[in-house]
Enzyme design. Sequence first.
Site, mmCIF file in Angstrom:
data_model
loop_
_atom_site.group_PDB
_atom_site.id
_atom_site.type_symbol
_atom_site.label_atom_id
_atom_site.label_comp_id
_atom_site.label_asym_id
_atom_site.label_seq_id
_atom_site.Cartn_x
_atom_site.Cartn_y
_atom_site.Cartn_z
ATOM 1 N N THR A 178 40.245 76.772 31.287
ATOM 2 C CA THR A 178 39.210 75.798 30.929
ATOM 3 C C THR A 178 37.881 76.550 30.887
ATOM 4 O O THR A 178 37.522 77.101 29.858
ATOM 5 C CB THR A 178 39.151 74.609 31.905
ATOM 6 O OG1 THR A 178 39.009 75.078 33.238
ATOM 7 C CG2 THR A 178 40.392 73.757 31.791
ATOM 8 N N LYS A 195 44.903 80.129 36.549
ATOM 9 C CA LYS A 195 43.581 79.751 36.052
ATOM 10 C C LYS A 195 42.807 79.082 37.185
ATOM 11 O O LYS A 195 43.393 78.529 38.122
ATOM 12 C CB LYS A 195 43.670 78.828 34.845
ATOM 13 C CG LYS A 195 44.250 77.475 35.186
ATOM 14 C CD LYS A 195 43.458 76.341 34.610
ATOM 15 C CE LYS A 195 42.011 76.508 34.982
ATOM 16 N NZ LYS A 195 41.288 75.210 34.965
ATOM 17 N N THR A 212 40.757 72.243 38.745
ATOM 18 C CA THR A 212 42.096 72.752 38.980
ATOM 19 C C THR A 212 42.235 74.239 39.149
ATOM 20 O O THR A 212 41.674 75.017 38.394
ATOM 21 C CB THR A 212 43.076 72.426 37.847
ATOM 22 O OG1 THR A 212 43.005 71.059 37.612
ATOM 23 C CG2 THR A 212 44.500 72.814 38.209
ATOM 24 N N GLU A 250 32.514 80.446 40.049
ATOM 25 C CA GLU A 250 31.359 80.066 39.235
ATOM 26 C C GLU A 250 30.098 80.781 39.705
ATOM 27 O O GLU A 250 29.666 80.602 40.844
ATOM 28 C CB GLU A 250 31.180 78.558 39.272
ATOM 29 C CG GLU A 250 32.311 77.852 38.539
ATOM 30 C CD GLU A 250 32.381 76.372 38.818
ATOM 31 O OE1 GLU A 250 33.071 75.693 38.070
ATOM 32 O OE2 GLU A 250 31.744 75.916 39.783
ATOM 33 N N SER A 288 28.002 67.749 30.644
ATOM 34 C CA SER A 288 29.180 67.865 29.787
ATOM 35 C C SER A 288 29.057 66.892 28.634
ATOM 36 O O SER A 288 28.276 65.952 28.668
ATOM 37 C CB SER A 288 30.432 67.569 30.581
ATOM 38 O OG SER A 288 30.298 66.335 31.243
#
Lengths: 409, 409
Positions: A162, A188, A199, A281, A409
């Site tokens: 993602t 991932k 996730t 991140e 988003s």
Amino acid sequence: MGATPPRSPLAPAAFPDLPEIGGVSFATAEAGVRYKGREDVMLASLAPGTAIAGTFTRSSTRSAAVLDCQAKIGKPSDAGAAIIVNSGNANAFTGRNGAEAVRATTQAVAQALNLPETRVFSSSTGVIGEPLPHDRITAKLDELAKALSPSAMDRAARAIMTTDTFPKGAAAEVEIDGQVIHIAGIAKGSGMIAPDMATMLVYIFTDAMIDQQELQNMVSVLNAATFNCITVDSDTSTSDTLLVAATGASGLRVTEQSVGFMEGLRNVMLNLAHQVVRDGEGATKFVEVSVTGALSDEDARTHALSIANSPLVKTAIAGEDPNWGRVVMAIGKSGAPADRDTLSIRFGDILVAREGWVSPDYNEDIAAAYMKQQELAIHVDLGMGGGTARVWTCDLTHGYIEINADYRS
Amino acid sequence: MGATPPRSPLAPAAFPDLPEIGGVSFATAEAGVRYKGREDVMLASLAPGTAIAGTFTRSSTRSAAVLDCQAKIGKPSDAGAAIIVNSGNANAFTGRNGAEAVRATTQAVAQALNLPETRVFSSSTGVIGEPLPHDRITAKLDELAKALSPSAMDRAARAIMTTDTFPKGAAAEVEIDGQVIHIAGIAKGSGMIAPDMATMLVYIFTDAMIDQQELQNMVSVLNAATFNCITVDSDTSTSDTLLVAATGASGLRVTEQSVGFMEGLRNVMLNLAHQVVRDGEGATKFVEVSVTGALSDEDARTHALSIANSPLVKTAIAGEDPNWGRVVMAIGKSGAPADRDTLSIRFGDILVAREGWVSPDYNEDIAAAYMKQQELAIHVDLGMGGGTARVWTCDLTHGYIEINADYRS
């Protein structure tokens, strides 16, 4: 969605060469679940008799796919099996709709590959709270079934991404009596994951022959020391899934007592776990936190996670500040026993504090120079007992705020 | 130390008018513990017979001053008392040196004010791990003793600041049988506190007449619903201290059954607690998180703190993003029981999610407009039982990273 973020500075130089695993084939497709112009579905087909074990998020708000996997896992079977994964939509917190989407998808896969539905496992990763357009996935099943190939595992690693900044793969070979067992896996994840995404997904395949229950035991034991020892931001996904499939194609039987195989599987799991942290991140530092001398392993783990999850410790690391006072603070707040006057702290090999105060040999300039490294180790000895733990994390930077606050988003 | 950060956008318009409290006087001085050109020591003198209660950090690495306060608190006495506080140096994790500095300071105060040493309480706030230059404090004691005045409480609030962006004070009046009891308090704190700084310190004074043990019970009960319900970054200071002193100068006796007094004291404590959150490092939003319908109050609190401490929830708030999926995630990870299909979520009055999915009436534009407010409320009903909790926090912004990573001390 904002622009694709740049590749993490902590990423491995290249995606590894993954070996083909006897009894496993992959296919990927562009289903357009959410993303345009990239593959977003992967199908793995597993030979009859493959043993499948797994571990899943303990979140009480876990996704429909996780609940479905948990209901199906752990039953030995001689049938073939399949794993279907989509990115772009997590199918989490989608009410009754969620379970219906999982059923529709797994039924269609079962039909396409002529499998019992109980042998079809699914995962979804991406936006939370939006209904999964499962018809877009099932519309691609004939194409996927025809494209199945043992050499497409690298494309599978890309299809499940993602907001990951790099695809994640790892492999190991284990020699037993002159014959070779192969292990290869993909993963991932990068935090609970950027705007609305959630996730960590991990799929590992081996041609070893392993009993179902034995495989589950191995995976549970190794998971506790690998994926359960990483933290990016202390936030837990609603969809975390680890599946390990053993096809038996090598004809070589292994058990929990097979030291070489356990080591190989552990290495693949730890490698993938570290890659998830390396794609944390905004991460600019990869940090190992180890604790020794605790009253128990559990206490050591509590302290280690308290340090690894502390925003003040993580921002100090981002600032390349050898701020050992914040490590003391994190130990103090953890809730596990500690004695201020017996604890010692090291940054790498540098003894920073001991016996309740800064070390007399401590030199701030040397410690500050150490903190400029990309890979850091913080070691705390509590001086109380024999409990130990080791966890891995990354720093907390402006990048994390940018990804999670600045981009709507 | 970097430049003084700008006043928090969440700060109250002005410092309140604090009433004089009979039996309490204050003095402040420039001792130069660490800061230059500002007052950094405050002395409070308390009349004979003052009852003093307190609560302290539960950190296992707590500071020498906290350990000393804990050893002294809770003993009724007819003698006077004093509180001495310095900013600039926390005297935490300073080994044996720490206890010696506390003893030297409290002994000197006892001598200067002719008090038993057991009635002198001290706090230190600032850098961790550096020896406290206590001689600079004790050198000012004669000056401080001479300057004691009942009207200097506002200067005391300023003298105890470290990286706070505004001084914190609150007051209440309680009428009993036509006569008035006064309560006034000051606090400092803004996160665990910026570069190397640590501590929330709170001092509250009243002229009510209260038994020592009764006062301690009141403070413990009210603390659980006020200061123990705020979180900026989940990090716990090594020095947190709350002291409440009741001088009895009003001649009015109150007990735990005095509803009006309990309400007044609670208001002062909650007001100061909220001001600490409003001065949270980098804060731009003040957020109330309330949870109802949990199986127990404790479960409700676990969920509320999981939401309030989640970096993903806090960055979403900073980004003015009504990201209810992250609230679902935080409930799921908290460890307390929750049922995905019975929980509902409100942002302010907006019903966002119910029965395991987004509300059919939910309008993202309306929710996004709500998130632009400076004061936000997140309410979760778990639909399981009667347990409730309410906590307060702020958002996680670039300002937090700047304060804690970018500026080296």
